[in-house]
Design a protein around this motif. Structure first.
Motif, PDB file in Angstrom:
ATOM      1  N   UNK A 323      16.580  -3.300   1.029  1.00  0.00           N
ATOM      2  CA  UNK A 323      15.432  -2.509   0.687  1.00  0.00           C
ATOM      3  C   UNK A 323      15.671  -2.496  -0.816  1.00  0.00           C
ATOM      4  N   UNK A 341       1.566  -2.781  -2.332  1.00  0.00           N
ATOM      5  CA  UNK A 341       0.596  -2.605  -0.949  1.00  0.00           C
ATOM      6  C   UNK A 341      -0.054  -3.803  -0.877  1.00  0.00           C
ATOM      7  N   UNK A 344       2.283  -6.111   0.829  1.00  0.00           N
ATOM      8  CA  UNK A 344       2.634  -5.526   1.937  1.00  0.00           C
ATOM      9  C   UNK A 344       4.009  -5.247   2.384  1.00  0.00           C
ATOM     10  N   UNK A 347       6.833  -0.681   3.174  1.00  0.00           N
ATOM     11  CA  UNK A 347       8.013  -0.180   3.839  1.00  0.00           C
ATOM     12  C   UNK A 347       9.633  -0.692   3.452  1.00  0.00           C
TER      13      UNK A 347
ATOM     14  N   UNK B 305      -5.699  -1.017  -0.919  1.00  0.00           N
ATOM     15  CA  UNK B 305      -4.519  -1.664  -0.341  1.00  0.00           C
ATOM     16  C   UNK B 305      -3.469  -1.044   0.519  1.00  0.00           C
ATOM     17  N   UNK B 306      -3.161   0.163  -0.408  1.00  0.00           N
ATOM     18  CA  UNK B 306      -2.458   1.006   0.284  1.00  0.00           C
ATOM     19  C   UNK B 306      -2.569   1.872   1.572  1.00  0.00           C
ATOM     20  N   UNK B 308      -4.471   0.280   3.519  1.00  0.00           N
ATOM     21  CA  UNK B 308      -4.822  -1.143   4.498  1.00  0.00           C
ATOM     22  C   UNK B 308      -3.338  -1.158   4.963  1.00  0.00           C
ATOM     23  N   UNK B 309      -2.261  -1.297   4.101  1.00  0.00           N
ATOM     24  CA  UNK B 309      -0.962  -1.516   4.186  1.00  0.00           C
ATOM     25  C   UNK B 309      -0.290  -0.226   5.307  1.00  0.00           C
ATOM     26  N   UNK B 312      -1.609  -1.090   8.778  1.00  0.00           N
ATOM     27  CA  UNK B 312      -1.033  -2.132   9.483  1.00  0.00           C
ATOM     28  C   UNK B 312       0.176  -1.977   9.862  1.00  0.00           C
ATOM     29  N   UNK B 313       1.080  -1.484   8.893  1.00  0.00           N
ATOM     30  CA  UNK B 313       2.894  -1.164   9.270  1.00  0.00           C
ATOM     31  C   UNK B 313       2.769  -0.295  10.443  1.00  0.00           C
ATOM     32  N   UNK B 369       0.647   8.193  -0.502  1.00  0.00           N
ATOM     33  CA  UNK B 369       1.027   6.674  -0.129  1.00  0.00           C
ATOM     34  C   UNK B 369       2.556   6.568  -0.111  1.00  0.00           C
ATOM     35  N   UNK B 370       3.356   7.059  -1.087  1.00  0.00           N
ATOM     36  CA  UNK B 370       4.799   7.157  -1.363  1.00  0.00           C
ATOM     37  C   UNK B 370       5.248   7.948  -0.103  1.00  0.00           C
ATOM     38  N   UNK B 373       4.803   6.220   3.407  1.00  0.00           N
ATOM     39  CA  UNK B 373       5.643   5.123   3.602  1.00  0.00           C
ATOM     40  C   UNK B 373       6.978   5.326   3.799  1.00  0.00           C
ATOM     41  N   UNK B 374       7.476   6.243   3.016  1.00  0.00           N
ATOM     42  CA  UNK B 374       8.986   6.911   3.201  1.00  0.00           C
ATOM     43  C   UNK B 374       9.108   7.197   4.574  1.00  0.00           C
ATOM     44  N   UNK B 377       9.179   4.420   6.849  1.00  0.00           N
ATOM     45  CA  UNK B 377      10.184   3.319   6.782  1.00  0.00           C
ATOM     46  C   UNK B 377      11.310   4.203   7.641  1.00  0.00           C
ATOM     47  N   UNK B 380      10.691   3.216  11.292  1.00  0.00           N
ATOM     48  CA  UNK B 380      10.922   1.941  11.330  1.00  0.00           C
ATOM     49  C   UNK B 380      12.471   1.810  11.642  1.00  0.00           C
ATOM     50  N   UNK B 381      13.495   2.400  10.994  1.00  0.00           N
ATOM     51  CA  UNK B 381      14.839   2.502  11.159  1.00  0.00           C
ATOM     52  C   UNK B 381      14.953   2.681  12.576  1.00  0.00           C
TER      53      UNK B 381
END
Lengths: 467, 484
Positions: A323, A341, A344, A347, B305-306, B308-309, B312-313, B369-370, B373-374, B377, B380-381
């Protein structure tokens, strides 16, 4: 031998710290006070904050009366070198430059340097080639204090907002005007000014008292804006480099820029590395399985945040268990978030925004690798901090830290591929990490502020006792 | 003789807390419960309760001549279940009058139709179950989140056995035709009710600035062409977006009075419209449309983009999340699908941007966004851990292997008690909780039932945000039942 008396002109000082300058001035003042009498003049101080054997004066903390006292109504005698007569005359105008605290920014943040033109006209073009034997002369000038209201207004600026706010120019002029008068009440042997913000004050005090000026270069316009940057700050920097008796860059790297890029004669340049105060090192266990690569600093072009993102992108292609975190705030933050972003990597690439000291230390305690891809970094105190925390690092060759940390892996700041390779190597090679960390520990043992102070004293003594 | 079809969307998202980098891996609860409760309370007082009362009053006064349609999202119903059962009760009462038709949509108010067909169908069915549970009905018409519509959505609706879909009447697909008539989707029998955005916006956007009166509006309605005028809007428009001080409640109170004064006007529900009106055109939409922003497309949620990402994720985790077969975990992931999270990340300027900002709990899109995404994440872990566990588990046992099963409806139903029930059979306890409890030495029902209050406090402290007081009694009661 009587101890030297040093007049230090600073801008940041604990607890009002913005970046490395405050930490460096504090470290130096503390260490110098063991060898000399130190007086520090600052835009403002925290009255609660005291330092043994060091006298701190904040202009913003003084009353109008206290300031007025320093202007003499009668004519005062000043000693000066003939060569600078012209400078003095124009300089007196210099302090009277009127700036208007208006927020005129038709094209946004970057273009806010509207006072440059005025200033360029006022800075006299003294020729360096014309070497004259300096003669001292006495000149009588009348030095009247500005009206009370104006003084109150002028010093109030220092108590409002941040140290580096929109009307920084006005602060710099005010500082020069008042610090130079306040300085007259002290006895001192040498003036030690830091960075361009205090350069004008240093020059004026030199003119008023004839005492030698040592100018400490922590960062140049060259670092912030690249080789072709010009403007007010650049003009002040070149001006002080011509005027000062000694220039003390914080690294050989910066010394080289001053010599080669700015054309200052080598015999005036004395590079002295910064030190680092010992910190309480601790470790925090990460709550995620991935290794952590850390970027710490303002998110501006100088620090190479885009380069870090590129590196992260490349490392992530080869290594999924990692990370990246970018801690700090700056004008490029939003752009970088969007760029992350697009790539990509959101994350695996995290932003924290501005962090306080505690959280910065927490990050250092968590980090597995420290990365400083600065485009131009005169020193890079944060790299030393990372070394203290035992974090292996990849840093750019264009930095002062690279000169002193032989355990750091280095690459040119533009060499994204190499830095990515080095990070992957560190991620995979535990033994290498340990060796490098050990090497850095050895190196920073010698990097203390005491060491810096001793070297500084040698320069000061040379300047003062030359005759 | 145009009829008027009122449809209201009632929804509350589960807003995320300010989930910083330091929380990743330490905190698995992403929502700001207090903030969500705060908004629920606020909107309940300003909109849900008074507007429900008003609708009740109108329905009773006009003896069935005034009727409305509505959809309530799963996340909204859940919030009411937890915090405001009284509000849920008032919706139920309104429904009992028979003059409120419920419309189906996605449980999590998600964009799933554009990202995962399976997920979309699952969510529509989940909300059907929720409606069944609270209202005892199955809707016949579907509205996709934020009126997101294309021919594909009609196709999906047909596969889910719906008769009609509510959609935006987008000018550049209508090509000059009126939205005030019944349309049909090409290549499927789905009937389409298209929103008349001009007449809707007269209320939803322009009411506070204008001098619109009920009789004026009723006059416009009577002058409209076509068979049926669709006025579709957020339920929160009445009282929350447009505050009571503007007179919106009086406007709504008097509107039926003036409408019904015109002989050619009446109110109809979606059901009545598709039963009585004749299809008069084909509405052929190949690119996704919605009711949001001036673009009337998906750009409110995936325009930069933010966004979008993030999307997608999120959806790339679907396979692994569902493979966990852990309803709680799937629920956590699903709640991250709520469209509002992406709406907050929009960076559109000017008019539309102002509206995005109005709704956002964050200082900027970048902050949104931040934090998102956090949180993602962190999720995701857990996903990676599950995947690893699965791999190593398979390797050791050398069992033959079915591929991870996609989530099926059965998984959400009450756990069947096998011969040897364990802690994991308790509703609300997933693999994660089993692990936490095992670490504390609790691995049987007996131990859980006999857990002292002090021990529970210790557990709660160690796992703040994960173990909560309210869970205790539910778990112990279930444990007792299962132990028997």
């Amino acid at each position: 031998m009587k101890p030297l008396r040093i007049l230090m002109l600073g801008w940041e000082f604990p607890p009002l710290i913005n970046g490395g300058l405050g930490i460096a001035c504090y470290g130096m003042a503390k260490a110098l006070s063991k060898h000399a009498e130190v007086t520090v003049i600052l835009p403002r101080t925290d009255p609660e904050f005291r330092l043994q054997n060091v006298q701190l004066t904040g202009i913003g903390n003084l009353s109008v009366e206290e300031i007025k006292r320093n202007f003499s109504q009668r004519e005062i005698e000043i000693t000066y070198e003939e060569e600078y007569e012209q400078v003095i005359r124009s300089y007196r105008k210099f302090s009277e430059v009127q700036t208007i605290p208006a927020s005129l920014s038709p094209y946004g943040e970057q273009e806010r340097q509207s006072q440059d033109i005025q200033l360029n006209k006022l800075i006299p073009e003294t020729s360096v080639q014309k070497v004259k034997v300096p003669k001292t002369k006495r000149l009588l000038i009348s030095d009247e204090a500005p009206p009370d209201e104006q003084i109150a207004n002028d010093i109030q600026v220092f108590n409002e907002g941040k140290l580096y706010d929109e009307d920084l120019t006005r602060r710099v002029f005010n500082f020069a005007q008042y610090a130079s008068r306040i300085a007259l009440q002290y006895d001192f042997d040498i003036i030690h000014a830091h960075d361009w913000m205090t350069a004008l004050a240093g020059i004026e005090i030199k003119k008023l008292t004839g005492k030698p000026l040592a100018w400490h270069a922590h960062a140049l316009m060259y670092d912030r804006g690249g080789p072709s940057s010009r403007g007010m700050v650049y003009d002040i920097e070149t001006h002080v480099m011509r005027t000062a008796d000694a220039i003390i860059p914080v690294s050989f790297y910066t010394g080289k820029i001053i010599q080669e890029h700015l054309g200052v004669p080598q015999n005036k340049i004395y590079p002295i590395h910064n030190g680092a105060d010992p910190v309480e090192v601790f470790h925090v266990k990460k709550r995620f399985p991935e290794k952590l690569v850390l970027f710490l600093g303002r998110i501006t072009g100088q620090k190479g945040p885009e380069i870090f993102l590129e590196i992260a992108d490349r490392v992530l292609l080869r290594h999924s268990k990692v990370r990246f975190v970018m801690a700090g705030d700056g004008d490029k933050l939003k752009r970088l978030i969007e760029e992350g972003a697009y790539k990509q990597v959101g994350n695996k690439f995290h932003f924290t925004g501005f962090l306080g000291r505690d959280n910065v230390n927490k990050l250092l305690a968590m980090a597995d690798i420290y990365c400083m891809p600065s485009v131009s970094e005169p020193f890079g105190l944060s790299a030393l901090e990372a070394a203290q925390f035992g974090v292996p690092m990849v840093i750019s060759k264009q930095s002062g830290a690279a000169e002193v940390l032989s355990g750091a892996l280095t690459a040119d700041h533009w060499d994204v591929y190499k830095m990515a390779d080095q990070i992957v190597e560190l991620l995979e090679n535990e033994k290498l990490c340990q060796d490098l960390v050990q090497q850095n520990f050895e190196d920073i043992k010698h990097l203390t502020w005491d060491d810096t102070a001793q070297k500084l004293m040698k320069v000061f003594e040379k300047l003062c006792y030359v005759a | 003789m145009p009829s008027i079809c009122f449809y209201f969307r009632a929804h509350q998202p589960n807003r995320l807390k300010q989930f910083t980098f330091f929380e990743i891996g330490t905190d698995h609860f992403y929502e700001d419960d207090d903030l969500n409760k705060h908004y629920l309370d606020q909107v309940s007082e300003s909109c849900y309760l008074p507007t429900n009362a008003l609708m009740m009053e109108l329905i009773e006064r006009y003896e069935g001549k005034f009727k409305i349609c509505m959809s309530l999202t799963g996340t909204f119903i859940e919030q009411m279940e937890h915090h405001r059962p009284d509000v849920l009760e008032s919706f139920k009462k309104l429904h009992q009058t028979g003059c409120l038709e419920l419309i189906a949509e996605t449980y999590y108010h998600s964009l799933a139709s554009e990202y995962s067909v399976d997920e979309f169908k699952r969510q529509v069915k989940l909300l059907e179950d929720k409606y069944q549970q609270h209202f005892g009905v199955k809707p016949t018409a579907l509205r996709n989140t934020e009126m997101i519509y294309s021919n594909r959505v009609a196709q999906l609706a047909q596969e889910l056995d719906y008769e009609a879909v509510l959609a935006e009447g987008v000018d550049w697909y209508l090509n000059g035709r009126t939205p005030n008539q019944l349309y049909q989707a090409p290549s499927s029998g789905i009937k389409l009710l298209l929103r008349n955005h001009r007449l809707t916006d007269e209320i939803a956007f322009r009411f506070p600035q204008g001098t619109l009166t009920a009789d004026q509006y009723a006059f416009w309605l009577s002058q409209a062409d076509g068979d049926n005028i669709n006025i579709f809007m957020d339920y929160e428009t009445i009282g929350e977006h447009i505050k009571a001080g503007t007179g919106i409640f009086d406007f709504m109170r008097w509107l039926p009075h003036y409408v019904l004064m015109y002989e050619n006007l009446s109110f109809k529900t979606v059901r009545e419209v598709i039963d009585t009106n004749r299809v008069k055109g084909i509405y052929d939409v190949h690119f996704t449309t919605s009711w949001a922003d001036a673009q009337r497309d998906m750009s409110a949620w995936n325009g930069n983009a933010m966004q979008d990402e993030a999307l997608t994720k999120l959806y790339s985790m679907e396979y692994d999340v569902k493979g966990s077969n852990d309803p709680d975990f799937i629920h956590v992931w699903s709640k991250l699908q709520t469209s509002d999270h992406f709406y907050y990340i929009s960076t559109k300027p000017w008019g539309d941007g102002t509206i995005h900002e109005h709704f956002s709990p964050y200082n900027s899109a970048y902050e949104g966004y931040i934090f998102y995404m956090n949180a993602l994440s962190d999720l995701e872990i857990t996903v990676n851990e599950l995947r690893e566990a699965k791999k190593t588990g398979k390797h050791k046992a050398k069992t033959t292997t079915a591929p991870p099963q996609l989530f099926s409806q059965a998984d959400l139903e009450e756990p069947t008690i096998s011969k040897k029930a364990t802690l994991i059979d308790i509703k609300g306890i997933g693999p994660k909780y089993v692990k936490i409890l095992a670490q504390a030495g609790i691995d049987t029902f007996e131990k859980l039932i006999n857990l002292s209050n002090e021990d529970w406090d210790v557990l709660e402290k160690e796992h703040t945000g994960i173990i909560k007081r309210c869970q205790k009694e539910q778990w112990i009661q279930q444990a007792k039942e299962l132990a028997d």
